[in-house]
Design a protein around this motif. Structure first.
Motif, short mmCIF file in Angstrom:
data_model
loop_
_atom_site.label_atom_id
_atom_site.label_comp_id
_atom_site.label_asym_id
_atom_site.label_seq_id
_atom_site.Cartn_x
_atom_site.Cartn_y
_atom_site.Cartn_z
N HIS A 143 0.82 -1.22 0.00
CA HIS A 143 0.00 0.00 0.00
C HIS A 143 0.86 1.27 0.00
O HIS A 143 0.35 2.38 0.06
N HIS A 144 2.19 1.10 -0.09
CA HIS A 144 3.04 2.28 0.10
C HIS A 144 2.97 3.26 -1.07
O HIS A 144 2.58 2.91 -2.17
N TRP A 145 3.35 4.50 -0.77
CA TRP A 145 3.37 5.55 -1.81
C TRP A 145 4.55 5.33 -2.74
O TRP A 145 5.58 4.77 -2.35
N SER A 146 4.40 5.84 -3.97
CA SER A 146 5.47 5.76 -4.97
C SER A 146 6.40 6.97 -4.83
O SER A 146 6.06 7.97 -4.16
N GLU A 147 7.54 6.88 -5.52
CA GLU A 147 8.45 8.04 -5.56
C GLU A 147 7.72 9.27 -6.09
O GLU A 147 7.87 10.37 -5.58
#
Ligand SMILES: CC(C)(COP(=O)(O)OP(=O)(O)OC[C@H]1O[C@@H](n2cnc3c(N)ncnc32)[C@H](O)[C@@H]1OP(=O)(O)O)[C@@H](O)C(=O)NCCC(=O)NCCS
Length: 193
Positions: A41-45
């Motif tokens: 679920h993490h954010w992208s760069e």
């Protein structure tokens, strides 16, 4: 007051840390922490690069002054009288050493004395560690967002503070902050600025 050598079982002391606005150059270090902290679920760069350009948002990085290693990061959106905490994370090997709390305090310091009156956030219903941090700072549950997290369809708990400029809230906040200074012996450079 405990002596500096007895403070925390951590190889880093608050005076070796700096908290400052997040920069594009921090993103590789952020991604290392993101992937182990938030799973799929993490954010992208790109999300972080875009968020840093969002004029409603403020993001901060906690870095080791000795080698510029990124230890944690946090951020919020400030919209009218509400600050919505969008992220806070600590590199896993540095957790349980008050650095999540330090970052929450830093965000609160930014919000107090301004037009902001409430802080809100969403947290996984299973994330008891983070919830404990927020409860400690007077957040309470304001409902749930069903299946908010798409990776496992987990519900989000919505948490909110009372008015952060009210005297009862300030009293709790000062008490926690003073206890933390006693425990860790100080705050990183840049706190409150
Ligand atoms: C949540 C997170 C930022 C906490 O950072 P931390 O530096 O480990 O936490 P701190 O040492 O500052 O703890 C502050 C308070 O939070 C609570 N807490 C933090 N981790 C906890 C845990 N694993 N279990 C129980 N309580 C916990 C405690 O109330 C603690 O106060 P105490 O030290 O007086 O007991 C960190 O665990 C993390 O990065 N997790 C992954 C990302 C994440 O879940 N972010 C929150 C998204 S909403």
């Amino acid at each position: 007051m405990i002596s500096p050598s007895e403070k925390l079982p951590l190889s880093i002391q608050p005076d070796q840390l700096l908290i400052r606005r997040m920069r594009d150059a921090d993103v590789p270090g952020i991604m290392e922490i993101e992937s182990v902290s938030f799973g799929s679920h993490h954010w992208s760069e790109e999300s972080f690069i875009n968020e840093m350009k969002n004029y409603l948002a403020r993001y901060y990085s906690l870095v080791d002054k000795r080698d510029s290693r990124l230890i944690g990061y946090c951020g919020f959106w400030a919209v009218f009288d509400e600050a919505h905490v969008t992220t806070v994370a600590v590199r896993p090997e540095y957790r349980r050493n008050a650095l999540g709390e330090v970052q929450l305090i830093h965000m609160m310091d930014q919000c107090m004395g301004q037009t902001i009156r409430w802080m809100t956030l969403e947290v996984r219903t299973s994330n008891y560690g983070a919830q404990n941090l927020y409860y400690k700072y007077g957040f309470s549950s304001a409902g749930t967002r069903p299946k908010y997290y798409q990776d496992n369809e987990e519900d989000a708990l919505i948490m909110t503070t009372p008015d952060i400029n009210s005297e009862p809230y300030r009293k709790l906040y000062r008490k926690n902050k003073e206890a933390l200074i006693d425990r860790i012996g100080g705050f990183p450079e840049g706190m409150g600025s």
